[in-house]
Design an enzyme around this catalytic site. Sequence first.
Site, mmCIF file in Angstrom:
data_model
loop_
_atom_site.group_PDB
_atom_site.id
_atom_site.type_symbol
_atom_site.label_atom_id
_atom_site.label_comp_id
_atom_site.label_asym_id
_atom_site.label_seq_id
_atom_site.Cartn_x
_atom_site.Cartn_y
_atom_site.Cartn_z
ATOM 1 N N ASP A 13 -26.364 50.757 -122.646
ATOM 2 C CA ASP A 13 -27.824 50.494 -122.207
ATOM 3 C C ASP A 13 -28.729 51.308 -123.208
ATOM 4 O OD1 ASP A 13 -29.705 50.472 -119.901
ATOM 5 O OD2 ASP A 13 -30.280 52.232 -120.497
ATOM 6 N N GLU A 73 -27.889 46.625 -125.363
ATOM 7 C CA GLU A 73 -29.156 46.244 -125.595
ATOM 8 C C GLU A 73 -29.722 46.590 -126.676
ATOM 9 O OE1 GLU A 73 -31.221 46.052 -121.094
ATOM 10 O OE2 GLU A 73 -30.675 47.976 -121.811
#
Length: 879
Positions: free
Chosen positions: A484, A521
């Site tokens: 993340d 990400e």
Amino acid sequence: MSSTIRRFRRRLAAVLALALGTATLLVSSPQQPAQAAPPPDKALAQWIDRDTVVWKGAERTAAQLEFGAHGDRIRLTPGSLSPSERAAYPHLTGYPAFTVDPRDRHLAPAALRGKLVAAQRATDGGRTTTGVQIPGVLDDLYGARAQHAALGPVFGRDGRPALSVWAPTARTVALELDGRTVPMRRDDRSGVWRVQGQRDWAGKPYRYLVTVFAPAVGKTVTNKVTDPYSTALTADSARSLVTDLDVPGLAPDGWARLAKPAAVPLRRARIQELQIRDFSVEDRTSRHPGQYLAFTDRRSDGMRHLRSLARSGTSYVHLLPAFDFATAPERRADQSRPGCDLASYAPDSDRQQDCVTRTAGRDAYNWGYDPLHYTVPEGSYASDPGGTARTVEFRRMVQGLNGAGLRTVMDVVYNHTAASGQDARSVLDRIVPGYYQRLLDDGGVATSTCCSGTAPEHTMMGKLVVDSVVTWAREYKVDGFRFDLMGHHPRANILAVRKALDALTPQKDGVDGKKIILYGEGWNFGEAANDARFVQATQRNMAGTGIATFNDRARDAVRGGGPFDADPRVQGFASGLYTDPNASPGNGTSAEQRARLLHYQDLLKVGLTGNLADYTFTDTTGHRVKGSEVDYNGAPAGYAAAPGDALAYADAHDNETLYDALAYKLPPHTRPADRARTQVLALATAALSQGPALSQAGSDLLRSKSLDRNSFDSGDWFNALHWNCADGNGFGRGLPPAADNKDKWPYARLLLADPALRPGCATIRGASAAYRGLLRIHATEPAFGLSSAAAVQSQLSFPLSGKDETPGVLTMRLGNLVVVLNATPDRQQQTVRALAGKRYALHPVQAHGADRTTATASYAPASGTFTVPGRTVAVFRRG
């Protein structure tokens, strides 16, 4: 950009407020002018190593560090940063630097274990003081030795556990074990506190009693804290448990000889993103709804569907966070449920969201992006959260997925914590205050990630990331990790993870670490943006590492607009821009739409290559360009060095589902069957690309969340997957929660009230079958897995690209295949004169598939003309 930055707007607002109070300001001179003192709670000085202090706003005159009850001090003289210090702290290069007096350097360890203040006599006679940030000097003094320490519970061959915690600034640390207190011993070289236990400690609950100065409250406190390196927990994370993950009792039958599906290289991976509770909580055929064990229910509708995807070519299931997180009560008796008859309300009513929101803070639902303990399975998914059942059942889940032909990816969130400072949900910051969190120049905790940001650039936070990932890989046999907000990590930290995994071997560790995939990400924003503090793990910087980043370029092109548009009707390639316009003024004039659509087609071409930076092709203006020369909102579209660097997707858990986005964007009169065809076409832009691709679970079933764009806390009502098409696809379950969607309610209300937008079983089954067909084509055609940029340049082309390109149609030639993506509502002909006389036919998977419309696609060899129905992707193979 991910919607992570707004996930916890409601539930964690208090955490964000607490995060500001992490530094201390002291003003000791009453006659000091008010304007000379920074506001309370500032820490403008940063002690970056044993030799140097940087102080934002200080004068370049003598200063000192003050500590201790007797006015001890460390003298500072004006200096400058060395080249290595400037490289390590680029964001501090413009601030005044001070050199620690060599005579006082030996005082640093004592100074760091209490209240610490930087002080300076100003030229006007006033006295300025500020708090001091200490991560850099802690790394300098202790990091080299501490980074090799074995932390948490470690069991010897004799079965005796040792417990160790890194707390270099603590005055004392003791172990609270099963109700009694046991002293711990400090290693002054590493800052690690350790105690040797007895065999009967196994299974007992414990916490650390850490006496430490806490800048958040400006005093010395004794914190009772769980172990950051916990291997097991009691319910609701109240205590750590002294647990050896290697004991036979925690291994399910067959665990040691678990047979995994063959590893699929990242560049060929097809990934299904799935939340554990969503998967089964509404599955009436599951014996373990909402639990890890649902993945052992071989006969459930959900597992049957996963097996069908695996047979078609899906290779990995990506699980949303399954580590211990902060926001779901773990005991079922403590979990609230909406007290309304939700199904009785109208499909466009605001009653459902109101009722769900009232219990959202106490229900069992959350995506889990609020980490509490990074290396223990979440208890709310276990049959019993109070012990090691969660360990056994997580392992059984991995077994169940592997048995279905799927390898397992974990979504990991090391970029922030649920809280910081003295908050009860703050673990790391209550052990070493001001170290694990990333601090801004004034000492406040960075919150650009949504919550209290961590600092993996610091030695021990970076170590925690590596150690945690290795534990999941070795002890739980996880096959991949999705990071993340990976761009908030240093590139070096993610590469250290890769190196540590590569060192795992089947003989030594029971897993082959080289076959574990990594992606994340790579967004570039916040206090770390543009490599301000370190070289980030962003899209551009990760190219060539074999670690993939999400490709938002193609996502936006196929859907249209961006995830934060005020008007959600802005169209894209698949959603009718120019070729089937809706009434949104945001789409612009017809000429503007045509120009934007053609540019989107260039973005999709780059995406189909694997988003390669150096891939050369003719764009829609007729110019020969590289992928990196195609514009994406002012940035290069192409950034990958090889297939596998960029991960393609059309939807994920963030933002509206693909079905919901298309509901907004397609003209309202679009029939359900055409919406389904558009959905498959959009999914094809990822499924048939070079490099890895991901889809959100249920997208092949036209999954809807009733237009909710941020469902992290929207409960089962809006989130649950419906494997039985008779239960619908989730559309029309009421207006989505107001907190993140109310501004879209005027658009949503009309859509949700329209029964034509709720697809029937035939439409849902047809879309799923068509998508599985694309997966089979990808899995059986080697040309979709090219291993180098050179091979892509050689074998992949867009023969009709240029000034005369058809708006809304993409034609790709790939080895012995031709792929035509016709996003227009009408049948289209694409003539490739260079192929005239060559024999092509519709791929057998589509020619004999369930979709009889696609089966009508044809090829005329005399002219080299491919004819494809509207809203259809057709794959032709040379005979």
